[in-house]
Scaffold this active site. Structure first.
Site, short mmCIF file in Angstrom:
data_model
loop_
_atom_site.label_atom_id
_atom_site.label_comp_id
_atom_site.label_asym_id
_atom_site.label_seq_id
_atom_site.Cartn_x
_atom_site.Cartn_y
_atom_site.Cartn_z
NE ARG A 175 -2.73 1.24 3.54
CZ ARG A 175 -3.67 1.35 4.49
NH1 ARG A 175 -4.96 1.43 4.14
NH2 ARG A 175 -3.36 1.37 5.76
CG ASP A 207 -4.50 3.00 11.33
OD1 ASP A 207 -5.46 3.76 11.53
OD2 ASP A 207 -4.52 2.10 10.48
#
Ligand SMILES: CC(=O)SCCNC(=O)CCNC(=O)[C@H](O)C(C)(C)COP(=O)(O)OP(=O)(O)OC[C@H]1O[C@@H](n2cnc3c(N)ncnc32)[C@H](O)[C@@H]1OP(=O)(O)O
Ligand SMILES: O=CC(=O)O
Ligand SMILES: [Mg+2]
Length: 541
Positions: free
Chosen positions: A173, A454
């Site tokens: 990613r 996160d």
């Protein structure tokens, strides 16, 4: 990893690219002449368009701030009604019932590859604070993983790590388009971090990946429009042509994790139809984007973060529409992340596994083809759920949801019911504080109060408070949320965090700096687009 100040900028032949990051031990294998010249070519072709794409985001936001609500686009109605499908899904991406995600630290990469799930999403995004050193080290780790040469010995415990199972498919990613890479300049301007991540992973690994029957696979985060997807399609086509690869060799999965993107899912699939294989419900950024996009709409204020789960009508509609849209086009529909992580206490852990089972069952029953886990300790639980629905599989593409009533814009935008409590506000403050402290110290993913936090989850905490201040909300105990109340609570919660982490950790950390950043962005009249933008300045100064 060793890092020394770079004496002279690393420049390429024609010198349109300058690398100013400090030298690291990974330079020789990552910043090779070939990789840097590929990056330069990508920047020559595509970097200038990125500020224009970001400007389009700002223009659309101005319209929404002025009272418009996001909706399906008239000008692309023919794409939505058209009869077309994506090109193909390679055999090693047909079955993605459980994917583990994690940052690209060496130990984590090995542990993820050993987790016994189908895919490892190696993350340069939500779970990584992109210091130059971590980026280069991460690229090196992935090179070694692709070549089956990754090993690690923990300096503290002496424990040796190696990969036991090379069947896990790797998907990288890259960063979102909003994030610059300050250590590389193209004609004197910082380049998009996404191009750096893409170029380095693609260039160093595509041959080895193809040779072992896999391919260069990417997750693309935080798209806001199909025009951005078109940009990625051009990047992929350029890379394929430059290296004489068949069109469609690069495969990508796009996260649908912004509110504007949910209205153009068909269009994103269409623009990327040669390369795309799936969409993914990036639920945490999606919730953050709901707050951010509807920042000026007093009738769409979210309650306490704990209330906003996938059973809420607006999130259920998003999951169901994503499945329906993907399956109609032959693409997989990936679910998202339950943020619970295992507990060392058996009773608490049983409760975690029950919550994960509940969440994954909802996804699998809706028709998702797979899901995400944040921790290897959740693999068996998530696999059990998806095995139960998919069986021999490989996926649930046959679930077309054709009998569903059309999902309308109103359902995707439906206000979310629930209380705003003082406890919820204080918890948001403590989470945002601790996460910001971790991020500016170079750690993009941390366990806080039993949850994985996160850059997506923490954004919900900090923007919720901004939104409550902006719209003068009353908490359930009658208190009016003002800047003054927030500042008062921030001071109190900072003390509480100090107690929780201990005086030594507190004084060695950057909590005061984090509190000051949080204070600044939460009390700003304009919502700061991403916590990680001012955070990146602190991380890299
Ligand atoms: C919204 C989104 O974008 S979601 C996607 C992005 N977020 C993520 O990918 C989250 C990934 N998860 C993580 O980073 C971690 O699980 C954390 C930080 C939340 C918790 O990590 P820890 O505090 O190390 O957890 P814990 O101590 O329970 O870990 C036990 C072991 O599992 C390993 N582990 C934990 N999570 C992962 C993971 N995601 N991948 C690989 N290994 C992992 C640890 O390295 C540790 O290994 P060890 O026993 O060999 O030392
Ligand atoms: O990237 C995933 C999310 O939920 O955000
Ligand atoms: Mg995300």
């Amino acid at each position: 990893m060793q890092q020394t100040a770079r004496q002279t900028p690393h420049t390429t032949g024609s010198r349109s690219l300058t690398i100013t990051g400090p030298q690291t031990a990974a330079d020789d294998r990552v910043l090779t002449e070939g990789a840097v010249s590929f990056l330069q070519a990508l920047c020559d072709e595509f970097a200038a368009e990125v500020p224009q794409l970001l400007d389009k985001r700002r223009q659309r936001q101005q319209q929404i701030d002025a009272g418009q609500l996001p909706d399906f686009l008239d000008e692309t109605a023919n794409i939505r009604s058209g009869d077309w499908r994506i090109r193909n899904i390679p055999s090693d991406l047909q079955d993605r019932r459980v994917e583990i995600t994690g940052p690209v630290d060496r130990k984590m990469v090995i542990n993820a590859l050993n987790a016994g799930v189908k895919v490892f999403m190696a993350d340069f995004e939500d779970s990584l604070a992109p210091s130059w050193q971590k980026l280069l080290e991460g690229q090196l780790n992935l090179q070694d993983a692709v070549r089956g040469e990754i090993e690690y010995t923990a300096p503290d415990t002496g424990k040796h790590y190696q990969v036991n199972d090379d069947a896990t498919v790797l998907v990288a990613r890259v960063r979102g388009l909003h994030l610059p890479e300050n250590h590389v300049q193209h004609h004197g301007k910082t380049i998009p971090g996404a191009l750096f991540d893409f170029a380095m992973y693609f260039y160093h690994n595509y041959r080895q990946l193809l040779a072992k029957g896999s391919g260069p696979y990417f997750y693309i985060p935080k798209l806001e429009s199909h025009v951005e997807a078109r940009w990625w399609a051009k990047v992929f086509a350029y890379a394929e042509e430059r290296f004489c690869l068949q069109p469609g060799t690069i495969k990508c999965t796009c996260l649908i994790e912004t509110l504007p993107a949910v209205f153009v899912m068909d269009e994103i699939l269409y623009e990327l139809r040669s390369n795309i294989v799936a969409l993914n419900c990036g639920r945490w950024d999606y919730i953050f984007s709901y707050i951010k996009t509807l920042r000026n709409h007093p009738d769409r204020i979210l309650p306490d973060r704990q209330r906003v789960n996938m059973e809420q009508p607006f999130l259920s509609a998003y999951s169901r529409l994503l499945i329906k849209t993907c399956h109609k086009r032959g693409a997989l529909a990936m679910g998202g992340m339950a943020a619970f992580i295992p507990s060392k206490d058996p009773e608490a852990n049983a409760a975690v596994l029950e919550k994960v089972t509940h969440d994954k069952t909802l996804e699998a029953r809706n028709g998702h083809d797979g899901t995400w886990i944040a921790h290897p300790g959740l693999a068996a639980t998530a696999l059990a759920v998806f095995d139960g629905f998919i069986g021999q599989g490989p996926n649930q593409l046959h679930i077309t949801r054709d009998v569903d009533a059309p999902i309308l814009a109103a359902e995707l935008l439906a206000p979310c019911e629930g209380e705003r409590t003082e406890e919820g506000m204080r918890l948001n403050i403590r989470i945002a504080l601790q996460y910001t402290e971790a991020w500016i110290s170079g750690n993009g993913c941390v366990p806080i109060y039993g949850l994985m936090e996160d850059a997506a989850t923490a954004e919900i905490s900090r923007t919720s408070i901004w939104q409550w201040i902006r719209h003068q909300q009353h908490l359930s105990n009658g208190k009016l949320v003002t800047k003054a109340l927030f500042r008062e609570m921030l001071t109190e919660e900072l003390s509480k965090v100090k107690q929780e982490v201990g005086a030594s950790r507190f004084s060695q950390g950057q909590f005061i700096r984090a509190a000051s950043l949080l204070e600044e962005i939460t009390t700003a009249d304009e919502l700061v687009d991403f916590l990680t933008l001012p955070g990146y300045r602190l991380l890299t100064e």
